[in-house]
Design a protein around this motif. Structure first.
Motif, PDB file in Angstrom:
ATOM      1  N   ASN A  52       0.797  -1.230   0.000  1.00 28.81           N
ATOM      2  CA  ASN A  52       0.000   0.000   0.000  1.00 28.81           C
ATOM      3  C   ASN A  52       0.832   1.283   0.000  1.00 28.81           C
ATOM      4  O   ASN A  52       0.325   2.354   0.331  1.00 28.81           O
ATOM      5  CB  ASN A  52      -0.946   0.019   1.212  1.00 28.81           C
ATOM      6  CG  ASN A  52      -1.848  -1.197   1.254  1.00 28.81           C
ATOM      7  OD1 ASN A  52      -2.437  -1.570   0.242  1.00 28.81           O
ATOM      8  ND2 ASN A  52      -1.948  -1.830   2.417  1.00 28.81           N
ATOM      9  N   ARG A  53       2.081   1.175  -0.382  1.00 30.51           N
ATOM     10  CA  ARG A  53       2.948   2.351  -0.460  1.00 30.51           C
ATOM     11  C   ARG A  53       3.453   2.514  -1.898  1.00 30.51           C
ATOM     12  O   ARG A  53       3.584   1.527  -2.621  1.00 30.51           O
ATOM     13  CB  ARG A  53       4.141   2.209   0.497  1.00 30.51           C
ATOM     14  CG  ARG A  53       3.728   2.025   1.955  1.00 30.51           C
ATOM     15  CD  ARG A  53       4.923   1.757   2.852  1.00 30.51           C
ATOM     16  NE  ARG A  53       5.794   2.925   2.965  1.00 30.51           N
ATOM     17  CZ  ARG A  53       6.930   2.939   3.684  1.00 30.51           C
ATOM     18  NH1 ARG A  53       7.303   1.846   4.334  1.00 30.51           N
ATOM     19  NH2 ARG A  53       7.658   4.022   3.739  1.00 30.51           N
ATOM     20  N   PRO A  54       3.716   3.749  -2.330  1.00 31.85           N
ATOM     21  CA  PRO A  54       4.253   3.932  -3.690  1.00 31.85           C
ATOM     22  C   PRO A  54       5.657   3.350  -3.802  1.00 31.85           C
ATOM     23  O   PRO A  54       6.548   3.695  -3.019  1.00 31.85           O
ATOM     24  CB  PRO A  54       4.249   5.452  -3.868  1.00 31.85           C
ATOM     25  CG  PRO A  54       4.232   6.020  -2.500  1.00 31.85           C
ATOM     26  CD  PRO A  54       3.513   5.030  -1.639  1.00 31.85           C
ATOM     27  N   VAL A  55       5.845   2.444  -4.759  1.00 31.10           N
ATOM     28  CA  VAL A  55       7.124   1.769  -4.954  1.00 31.10           C
ATOM     29  C   VAL A  55       7.525   1.927  -6.421  1.00 31.10           C
ATOM     30  O   VAL A  55       6.705   1.723  -7.324  1.00 31.10           O
ATOM     31  CB  VAL A  55       7.035   0.269  -4.601  1.00 31.10           C
ATOM     32  CG1 VAL A  55       8.367  -0.431  -4.870  1.00 31.10           C
ATOM     33  CG2 VAL A  55       6.609   0.084  -3.155  1.00 31.10           C
ATOM     34  N   ILE A  56       8.779   2.296  -6.646  1.00 32.31           N
ATOM     35  CA  ILE A  56       9.288   2.465  -7.998  1.00 32.31           C
ATOM     36  C   ILE A  56      10.566   1.654  -8.136  1.00 32.31           C
ATOM     37  O   ILE A  56      11.473   1.759  -7.311  1.00 32.31           O
ATOM     38  CB  ILE A  56       9.567   3.948  -8.314  1.00 32.31           C
ATOM     39  CG1 ILE A  56       8.250   4.742  -8.263  1.00 32.31           C
ATOM     40  CG2 ILE A  56      10.226   4.102  -9.687  1.00 32.31           C
ATOM     41  CD1 ILE A  56       8.429   6.239  -8.411  1.00 32.31           C
ATOM     42  N   ILE A  57      10.634   0.835  -9.190  1.00 35.45           N
ATOM     43  CA  ILE A  57      11.780  -0.040  -9.429  1.00 35.45           C
ATOM     44  C   ILE A  57      12.482   0.381 -10.713  1.00 35.45           C
ATOM     45  O   ILE A  57      11.833   0.657 -11.724  1.00 35.45           O
ATOM     46  CB  ILE A  57      11.332  -1.504  -9.527  1.00 35.45           C
ATOM     47  CG1 ILE A  57      10.724  -1.946  -8.188  1.00 35.45           C
ATOM     48  CG2 ILE A  57      12.496  -2.416  -9.909  1.00 35.45           C
ATOM     49  CD1 ILE A  57      10.117  -3.329  -8.220  1.00 35.45           C
TER      50      ILE A  57
END
Length: 419
Positions: A40-45
């Protein structure tokens, strides 16, 4: 919650039934499976430097306008509160294989379109189970056994099923009954149709066309006059027509690795370290997939964006001690020391099935046993657990497995001399 489209009609049980599965925000989901604090958190890979690009973004990050292939600097400006992760190719490949095995064990024909996309032919199953009911149960099984969210679209062909999957996301399902393809597609944006990229969409916009329904009303001749031979394919897809078969075997023709430096460089030691790390990792990938390469290519991009490459044909092999000197020799022939280097890359092509064979004139059993031991440890702990000491320089970061596969344990170092 489920979404079921049949538009008041009963599906034709004698027709085709093609399903498209797509793992939702796959790379992000893999990271969340091993670290629930990311939920539920913004994650960027992706590449963590400003020159890097976004490989994947969670739905929470997408709300801020972040998307794959976006410049990482722009992503940070749009969503500075996101959690940024370099990525772990070994982990993603392993989890993709888990899903692949479930599908191949339960379905007669499966096409693996990518690491997170699959097609399958369910035709005829309505006689025994009901295709939609079977598909729902299979999706539930995947979620239950892997912990990965997955969506699917079910229809009479690949195009409609793929579009349906996109509409079902995240973590849902849609069935488009036989005969309802045009009705389902009509209100959607033309951008949802496979083959319609940015340039094609701009052309449609100039014609005042933004929805699929308008294309359905266009004469085929008009589409061909505007878009050439692709116009016929786009028109057919907009009308729910697609005879593309399921392709159960996708033979990989090449594997490659590239590194873009955060700052253009003359540093010969760093460049050599990068190349060595690439070759070592790619050779391991060959052996793990029981593949041999017969074509080696090296690429260099300079600070002025001029890109050059050289390649050579060799005897089929997957051995580091053969591939490393070959790549080094190619690079030395290619490299211009007067210009700053922006990117280097290595590619192995001409792949064929097979195991590394002992050279009766040069190799010993010790060489083969060394590779087997190294690969066994890498399979268990990750790509970077066994590494040559020469690959530990600054140029090796971001090569191969990007995560921390040995959980804080130092890698085993090899001072192996190459002939």
């Amino acid at each position: 919650m489920e979404i079921f489209h049949n538009f008041g009609q009963i599906p034709n049980t004698m027709g085709k039934a093609i399903i498209h599965f797509d793992l939702d925000a796959f790379f992000v989901s893999c990271e969340r499976r091993i670290d629930s604090s990311l939920n539920n958190r913004p994650v960027i890979i992706g590449g963590t430097g400003n020159r890097g690009v976004v490989t994947a973004a969670s739905y929470e990050a997408r709300k801020f306008g972040v998307h794959s292939a976006m410049n990482m600097k722009m992503a940070r400006q749009l969503c500075p509160q996101a959690i940024y992760i370099r990525g772990n190719g070994h982990l993603y490949g392993k989890m993709s294989q888990e899903v692949t095995e479930i599908l191949t064990q339960n379905l007669p024909i499966v096409e693996k379109a990518s690491v997170d996309e699959f097609y399958a032919d369910l035709s005829g199953m309505d006689k025994f189970f009901g295709c939609y009911k079977f598909a729902k149960e299979l999706r539930s099984k995947i979620i239950r056994e892997t912990g990965l969210p997955i969506s699917f679209g079910l229809s009479i062909n690949k195009t409609v099923s793929k579009v349906a999957t996109g509409e079902a996301k995240p973590n849902n399902q849609i069935n488009v009954a036989d005969g309802c393809e045009k009705t389902f597609l009509a209100p959607l944006s033309i951008k949802k149709i496979p083959m319609v990229g940015n340039q094609t969409y701009k052309t449609f916009s100039l014609l005042g066309i933004r929805e699929v329904g308008l294309v359905q009303k266009m004469p085929l001749e008009r589409m061909i006059s505007v878009f050439g031979k692709n116009g016929k394919i786009i028109w057919e897809r907009c009308n729910g027509i697609d005879d593309s078969p399921i392709k159960p075997f996708h033979e990989r023709k090449s594997i490659s690795s590239e590194r873009t430096y955060g700052k253009d460089t003359f540093d010969q030691e760093m460049i050599n370290t990068t190349i060595l790390a690439m070759v070592e990792n790619l050779a391991f990938q060959l052996r793990r997939g029981n593949k041999l390469t017969s074509t080696v290519m090296v690429k260099v991009r300079y600070s002025d964006f001029q890109t050059y490459s050289k390649q050579i044909k060799i005897m089929h092999t997957s051995a580091d001690h053969i591939l490393i000197p070959t790549v080094k020799e190619l690079f030395q022939k290619l490299y211009d020391r007067r210009v700053l280097v922006r990117l280097v890359g290595v590619k192995f092509g001409g792949l064929a099935d097979g195991h590394y064979q002992i050279d009766m004139f040069e190799d010993t059993n010790k060489t083969v046993n060394l590779y087997k031991a190294m690969d066994k440890i890498r399979d268990k702990y990750g790509d970077h657990y066994v590494r040559r000491a020469a690959t530990l320089g600054r140029g090796s970061k971001t090569i191969g497995n990007q995560g921390n596969p040995f959980d804080g344990r130092p890698p085993i170092l090899l001072a192996h001399r190459h002939r």
